[in-house]
Design a protein around this motif. Structure first.
Motif, PDB file in Angstrom:
ATOM      1  N   TYR A 455     -86.346 -60.390 -70.592  1.00 56.13           N
ATOM      2  CA  TYR A 455     -87.360 -60.052 -71.604  1.00 56.13           C
ATOM      3  C   TYR A 455     -86.809 -60.404 -72.973  1.00 56.13           C
ATOM      4  O   TYR A 455     -85.594 -60.574 -73.141  1.00 56.13           O
ATOM      5  CB  TYR A 455     -87.691 -58.557 -71.573  1.00 56.13           C
ATOM      6  N   MET A 479     -96.220 -63.764 -81.318  1.00 53.25           N
ATOM      7  CA  MET A 479     -96.541 -62.988 -80.109  1.00 53.25           C
ATOM      8  C   MET A 479     -97.229 -63.823 -79.028  1.00 53.25           C
ATOM      9  O   MET A 479     -97.400 -63.369 -77.902  1.00 53.25           O
ATOM     10  CB  MET A 479     -97.378 -61.763 -80.476  1.00 53.25           C
ATOM     11  N   GLU A 482     -94.316 -66.666 -74.457  1.00 54.62           N
ATOM     12  CA  GLU A 482     -94.221 -65.929 -73.189  1.00 54.62           C
ATOM     13  C   GLU A 482     -92.958 -65.070 -73.135  1.00 54.62           C
ATOM     14  O   GLU A 482     -92.035 -65.259 -73.915  1.00 54.62           O
ATOM     15  CB  GLU A 482     -94.240 -66.903 -72.011  1.00 54.62           C
ATOM     16  N   ILE A 484     -92.290 -62.039 -73.849  1.00 54.56           N
ATOM     17  CA  ILE A 484     -91.956 -61.095 -74.908  1.00 54.56           C
ATOM     18  C   ILE A 484     -92.395 -59.700 -74.487  1.00 54.56           C
ATOM     19  O   ILE A 484     -93.529 -59.490 -74.069  1.00 54.56           O
ATOM     20  CB  ILE A 484     -92.658 -61.471 -76.228  1.00 54.56           C
ATOM     21  N   LEU A 485     -91.472 -58.786 -74.582  1.00 51.04           N
ATOM     22  CA  LEU A 485     -91.769 -57.416 -74.173  1.00 51.04           C
ATOM     23  C   LEU A 485     -92.096 -56.531 -75.371  1.00 51.04           C
ATOM     24  O   LEU A 485     -92.999 -55.703 -75.323  1.00 51.04           O
ATOM     25  CB  LEU A 485     -90.556 -56.838 -73.429  1.00 51.04           C
ATOM     26  N   VAL A 486     -91.351 -56.728 -76.473  1.00 50.41           N
ATOM     27  CA  VAL A 486     -91.440 -55.781 -77.588  1.00 50.41           C
ATOM     28  C   VAL A 486     -91.453 -56.512 -78.929  1.00 50.41           C
ATOM     29  O   VAL A 486     -90.721 -57.494 -79.101  1.00 50.41           O
ATOM     30  CB  VAL A 486     -90.211 -54.826 -77.572  1.00 50.41           C
ATOM     31  N   LEU A 487     -92.286 -56.016 -79.843  1.00 49.74           N
ATOM     32  CA  LEU A 487     -92.172 -56.433 -81.239  1.00 49.74           C
ATOM     33  C   LEU A 487     -91.276 -55.397 -81.920  1.00 49.74           C
ATOM     34  O   LEU A 487     -91.652 -54.221 -82.038  1.00 49.74           O
ATOM     35  CB  LEU A 487     -93.549 -56.487 -81.911  1.00 49.74           C
ATOM     36  N   ALA A 512    -100.867 -57.563 -80.222  1.00 47.92           N
ATOM     37  CA  ALA A 512     -99.929 -56.934 -79.293  1.00 47.92           C
ATOM     38  C   ALA A 512    -100.654 -56.486 -78.035  1.00 47.92           C
ATOM     39  O   ALA A 512    -100.189 -56.667 -76.915  1.00 47.92           O
ATOM     40  CB  ALA A 512     -99.249 -55.742 -79.973  1.00 47.92           C
ATOM     41  N   HIS A 515    -101.641 -59.524 -75.859  1.00 46.58           N
ATOM     42  CA  HIS A 515    -100.542 -60.176 -75.143  1.00 46.58           C
ATOM     43  C   HIS A 515     -99.685 -59.185 -74.363  1.00 46.58           C
ATOM     44  O   HIS A 515     -98.638 -59.548 -73.857  1.00 46.58           O
ATOM     45  CB  HIS A 515     -99.676 -60.960 -76.124  1.00 46.58           C
ATOM     46  N   ASN A 516    -100.148 -57.952 -74.321  1.00 45.03           N
ATOM     47  CA  ASN A 516     -99.433 -56.940 -73.549  1.00 45.03           C
ATOM     48  C   ASN A 516     -97.999 -56.751 -74.041  1.00 45.03           C
ATOM     49  O   ASN A 516     -97.063 -56.666 -73.249  1.00 45.03           O
ATOM     50  CB  ASN A 516     -99.451 -57.327 -72.067  1.00 45.03           C
ATOM     51  N   ILE A 517     -97.873 -56.726 -75.346  1.00 43.45           N
ATOM     52  CA  ILE A 517     -96.552 -56.550 -75.965  1.00 43.45           C
ATOM     53  C   ILE A 517     -96.505 -55.139 -76.559  1.00 43.45           C
ATOM     54  O   ILE A 517     -97.472 -54.684 -77.167  1.00 43.45           O
ATOM     55  CB  ILE A 517     -96.335 -57.611 -77.071  1.00 43.45           C
ATOM     56  N   CYS A 543    -102.603 -49.468 -77.615  1.00 41.18           N
ATOM     57  CA  CYS A 543    -101.387 -50.266 -77.614  1.00 41.18           C
ATOM     58  C   CYS A 543    -100.240 -49.464 -76.999  1.00 41.18           C
ATOM     59  O   CYS A 543    -100.177 -48.255 -77.155  1.00 41.18           O
ATOM     60  CB  CYS A 543    -101.064 -50.613 -79.063  1.00 41.18           C
TER      61      CYS A 543
END
Length: 587
Positions: A455, A479, A482, A484-487, A512, A515-517, A543
DNA sequence: GCCGTTTTCGGCCCGACTGTTTTCAGTCG
């Protein structure tokens, strides 16, 4: 590529409403305006209006929605404590950027009320007298008059008051900033523990905004129960070794520590402890609302208990008070009068996330970038915290200041992680990286490396000063990548050091979610980013959030509790937090 | 100026501590 998925991707088919959350800057501006109006009204001795303006300011300050939106929707008067009069003044300010009413008040009373009132010991009455007798209009006038010993001759004033004023002015110049929860809480805990160890008190507890887990706090509030308050106060003074004593009485005492931190201690009897804890935990707004509920039921609520006529009907514990008022217990972090009282009356206070729900930490650093400990040292600490996983996310790319890794070094790191994993099979180590978001929204990592990670955390570390639109596009574009888990630390602010960058937070939340972040609650003492109002808004929009420590030392992994506190202030449940669930293997 | 299972008018949180008084007003939280 190790394919680990952390939570089920979801994608809403319905288009979600865009609510411009902004960074709620205008809310603060409007609150400040109302408070300033209140100050002038107070000095001119107008009855009741000042409190009305103050109440409205307090409510607006804590709104999670931009005041501009409420105004545009024509719903200003729906805000509690805002009626026709105040709504008009807010509308005028939002439209024109100024207030004719405040201008008129200032013309009638040409003084810097805000500055003068912020001097400790000076309130509206004294400020008015100083203006009438010595024509004191600002801090400079005040300082001069005090130094020339003119103030002591005014009726009702004296030598001591004059000295207090001078001290107040120097203190004013020194302490502007609020202190981070991360710094204040350990200090408060140490004072509490020493007080308990002194055996001069039966019990002690941290109260105030610290207990409510506010990101920044103004002073430390301590509460203790004792049958001999005088001795308890003496013990406290020995422990605290204060630089200055602001006040000392039978039941309370206020000091300034050598660090400049103010500590207020209050001593009560054992049977009053719950009521006192409730009272001194606040917030003020929550307490006033609660007290009014008590009045409506024919009771009286104060720091000594809940009374029916003169008989105490509750007060030993906080729980007993809420219960007698017909409410469920309200966790301290929720006590901001933002609707929690109504929820408690219906018995529907949501279960908030707890520290023990946290299964791991996604944001940590080791000596492979700018951390100070080896991978194994970090893993051992994570194990001691009972985590089932830990993500190692050293910096990758060209960020010199953070000793970011290149491709060669990250491969070396993976080898070491694999070796450590074998030695520590009980905890799952996941291979991540913290990647800088370039100025143009690209990422400072080759696509192949990005893909091969378990990730990535992406975050802004450079070029903070750019336009709001540009920054929003930069982050939202980033974002799109691909894996990416967390901002990370989504607003970029550093408490007492750097303001958050300008960004359209609503757009960030939307991207977020799309993109499921997860947005990060970074628990570093200096960061506390997201802060709770934004975290709350993001969660309300659906979110997910990741509470991380950004630890650079093993012990820093314990910062998690600060982040959990912020999440609780954001009314977050376990399901809202991606690291409050176990990792899931994909296929 | 706001608000209402007391009310559209008449209320508005409340107690500790300080300094200047000589019984209390002002400030603070």
């Amino acid at each position: 590529m190790l394919t680990t998925i952390f939570y089920k991707p979801y994608f809403s088919t319905t288009f979600f409403n865009s609510k411009n959350l902004g960074l709620l800057m205008k809310n603060q501006e409007v609150a400040d305006l109302l408070r300033e109006i209140a100050e002038y009204l107070e000095i001119t001795d107008v009855p009741f209006k000042p409190r009305a303006y103050q109440r409205a300011a307090l409510v607006i300050e804590t709104l999670a929605e931009p005041i501009e939106d409420i105004w545009k929707a024509g719903k200003l008067e729906d805000i509690p404590s805002v009626g026709e009069g105040i709504a008009k003044k807010i509308a005028e300010y939002l439209e024109k950027g100024k207030s004719a009413y405040l201008k008129k008040l200032k013309k009638e009373l040409p003084i810097d009320a805000d500055a003068l009132l912020s001097v400790g010991g000076l309130g509206p009455k004294k400020v008015k007298i100083l203006y009438k007798t010595l024509n004191i209009k600002n801090i400079e006038d005040l300082k001069k008059a005090a130094e020339q010993k003119k103030i002591r001759n005014i009726e009702g004033f004296g030598e001591k008051t004059e000295n207090t004023i001078l001290e107040g002015i120097t203190f004013l110049q020194k302490t502007e900033n609020r202190i981070s929860l991360g710094f204040a809480l350990p200090l408060a805990e140490s004072l509490k523990d020493q007080l308990l160890a002194s055996k001069r008190v039966h019990t002690a507890e941290i109260a105030g905004s610290l207990r409510r887990s506010k990101e920044t706090i103004g002073d430390i509030d301590l509460l203790a129960a004792s049958d001999n308050p005088k001795r308890a106060v003496e013990a406290f003074l020995t422990i605290a070794a204060p630089k200055a004593l602001l006040g000392k009485g039978e039941k309370k005492c206020s000091v300034i520590l050598t660090s400049g931190m103010q500590v207020d201690l209050r001593i009560v009897k054992r049977e009053e402890f719950g009521a006192a804890l409730q009272y001194f935990t606040g917030s003020k707004s929550h307490n006033i609302a609660l007290r009014n509920k008590a009045i409506k039921k024919g009771y009286k609520l104060n720091e000594y208990g809940l009374f029916k006529r003169n008989k105490r009907i509750a007060g030993g514990t906080e729980d007993s008070i809420y219960k007698k008022l017909g409410m469920a217990f309200i966790p301290p972090e929720m006590r901001e009068n933002l609707g929690e009282i109504q929820l408690a009356e219906k018995g529907s206070i949501p279960p908030l996330v707890k520290l023990k729900d946290i299964k791991g930490d996604f944001h940590t650093h080791t000596i492979y970038s700018d951390g100070r400990a080896s991978i194994e040292e970090m893993i051992k600490k994570a194990e001691s915290l009972g985590y089932s996983f830990i993500g190692i996310s050293d910096h990758f790319g060209h960020l010199r200041i953070a000793n970011a890794m290149d491709e060669q070094r990250i491969k070396k790191q993976w080898k070491e992680i694999n070796a450590v994993q074998k030695k520590h099979p009980k905890i799952k180590i996941v291979k991540g990286a913290e990647v800088n978001i370039n100025k143009d929204g690209s990422l400072d990592i080759p696509p192949a490396v990005l893909r091969s990670l378990d990730y990535a955390i992406i975050s802004v570390h450079t070029n903070f000063k750019m336009g709001k639109q540009e920054m929003t596009k930069r982050i939202c574009d980033a974002m799109e990548h691909e894996n990416i888990l967390v901002l990370g630390h989504p607003t970029g602010g550093m408490i007492g050091e750097r303001k958050p960058y300008e960004v359209d937070f609503d757009e960030v939340v939307l991207a977020a979610k799309q993109h499921n972040i997860a947005l990060e609650i970074n628990s570093q003492s200096k960061r506390m980013d997201l802060a709770s109002p934004l975290a709350k808004a993001a969660i309300e929009q659906g979110c997910r959030v990741s509470i991380n420590t950004d630890a650079h030392y093993p012990d820093s992994l314990e910062f998690m509790r600060f982040g959990v506190g912020i999440a609780r202030r954001a009314w977050a449940g376990k399901a809202d937090i991606i690291n409050a669930k176990e990792l899931k293997q994909k296929s």
